[in-house]
Write a protein that holds these residues in place. Structure first.
Motif, PDB file in Angstrom:
ATOM      1  N   GLY A  90      -6.834   5.427  10.091  1.00 40.09           N
ATOM      2  CA  GLY A  90      -8.031   6.169  10.781  1.00 40.09           C
ATOM      3  C   GLY A  90      -7.356   7.638  10.468  1.00 40.09           C
ATOM      4  N   CYS A  91      -6.201   7.897  10.146  1.00 39.50           N
ATOM      5  CA  CYS A  91      -5.770   9.412   9.902  1.00 39.50           C
ATOM      6  C   CYS A  91      -6.461  10.016   8.760  1.00 39.50           C
ATOM      7  N   SER A  92      -6.788  11.435   8.815  1.00 39.60           N
ATOM      8  CA  SER A  92      -7.421  11.782   7.935  1.00 39.60           C
ATOM      9  C   SER A  92      -6.512  12.831   7.214  1.00 39.60           C
ATOM     10  N   GLY A 145      -0.312  14.861   6.016  1.00 41.40           N
ATOM     11  CA  GLY A 145       0.802  15.849   6.929  1.00 41.40           C
ATOM     12  C   GLY A 145       1.088  15.391   8.239  1.00 41.40           C
ATOM     13  N   THR A 146      -0.141  15.341   9.036  1.00 39.40           N
ATOM     14  CA  THR A 146      -0.148  14.993  10.446  1.00 39.40           C
ATOM     15  C   THR A 146       0.262  13.383  10.658  1.00 39.40           C
ATOM     16  N   PHE A 147      -0.159  12.432   9.640  1.00 37.06           N
ATOM     17  CA  PHE A 147       0.304  11.161   9.955  1.00 37.06           C
ATOM     18  C   PHE A 147       1.612  11.356   9.809  1.00 37.06           C
ATOM     19  N   SER A 148       2.275  11.671   8.643  1.00 38.53           N
ATOM     20  CA  SER A 148       3.712  11.924   8.335  1.00 38.53           C
ATOM     21  C   SER A 148       4.607  12.467   9.639  1.00 38.53           C
ATOM     22  N   THR A 149       3.887  13.335   9.994  1.00 37.06           N
ATOM     23  CA  THR A 149       4.773  14.139  11.257  1.00 37.06           C
ATOM     24  C   THR A 149       4.881  13.401  12.413  1.00 37.06           C
ATOM     25  N   LEU A 203       0.999  -1.106   0.006  1.00 34.97           N
ATOM     26  CA  LEU A 203      -0.146   0.025   0.050  1.00 34.97           C
ATOM     27  C   LEU A 203       0.924   1.295  -0.306  1.00 34.97           C
ATOM     28  N   SER A 204       0.465   2.264  -0.659  1.00 35.71           N
ATOM     29  CA  SER A 204       1.224   3.612  -0.637  1.00 35.71           C
ATOM     30  C   SER A 204       0.895   4.117   0.656  1.00 35.71           C
ATOM     31  N   VAL A 205       2.029   5.240   0.984  1.00 34.49           N
ATOM     32  CA  VAL A 205       1.838   5.783   2.266  1.00 34.49           C
ATOM     33  C   VAL A 205       0.643   6.396   2.556  1.00 34.49           C
ATOM     34  N   THR A 206      -0.064   7.057   1.547  1.00 36.60           N
ATOM     35  CA  THR A 206      -1.221   7.718   1.575  1.00 36.60           C
ATOM     36  C   THR A 206      -2.400   6.514   1.960  1.00 36.60           C
ATOM     37  N   ALA A 207      -2.367   5.754   1.445  1.00 33.22           N
ATOM     38  CA  ALA A 207      -3.256   4.472   1.557  1.00 33.22           C
ATOM     39  C   ALA A 207      -3.397   4.053   2.988  1.00 33.22           C
ATOM     40  N   VAL A 208      -2.065   3.802   3.382  1.00 36.78           N
ATOM     41  CA  VAL A 208      -1.751   3.319   4.804  1.00 36.78           C
ATOM     42  C   VAL A 208      -2.368   4.529   5.691  1.00 36.78           C
TER      43      VAL A 208
END
Length: 149
Positions: free
Chosen positions: A90-92, A95-99, A80-85
């Motif tokens: 459950g992250c929307s 940017g917040t997820f990556s940080t 899965l891509s990072v965006t799909a993960v």
């Protein structure tokens, strides 16, 4: 015989365990402190204070750590891509997820995936790989040192 205060503390701890268990089960769903507090019949502020006193971190921090742990497993075990993960856990906000991922793990999600592939190809048992790649709570991840060549 126990005191009324001790009895109340035990009841509060049981409620907080149920809140924590809900976050563990429903990490991929939209959860916020208000929704968790409503389910626990507490105000959001009271839940946050009691949760932090019991577990050493806020409900939001605990939930994000659970989400990052699940993301790490997906990054190791899927294509899965990072965006799909990000959305799968459950992250929307990417940017917040990556940080948050970088704060807990010490490297961005894409770099983590590359590291996980190298660790896997090194032939480490999965139980060792899981321990080595486990997230660190409360922003304790070491800063990446620049490689001098």
């Amino acid at each position: 015989m126990t005191s009324p205060a001790a009895d109340q503390r035990l009841r509060d701890l049981a409620i907080l365990r149920r809140v924590r268990d809900r976050m563990d089960r429903e990490y991929a769903h939209p959860l916020d402190v208000e929704a968790l507090a409503l389910g626990a019949n507490m105000s959001a502020g009271h839940l946050s204070r009691r949760f932090k006193a019991a577990y050493g971190e806020s409900p939001y921090s605990y939930l994000m750590t659970r989400r990052i742990e699940r993301a790490m497993a997906l990054l190791r075990g899927t294509d899965l891509s990072v965006t799909a993960v990000c959305f799968a856990v459950g992250c929307s906000s990417l940017g917040t997820f990556s940080t948050r991922f970088t704060e807990l793990v010490g490297v961005p999600p894409s770099a983590y995936r590359e590291q996980a592939v190298r660790i896997e190809s090194a032939g480490l048992p999965s139980c060792v790989a899981k321990q080595v790649t486990r997230p660190v709570r409360n922003r304790e991840a070491p800063l990446a040192r620049p490689h001098l060549t």
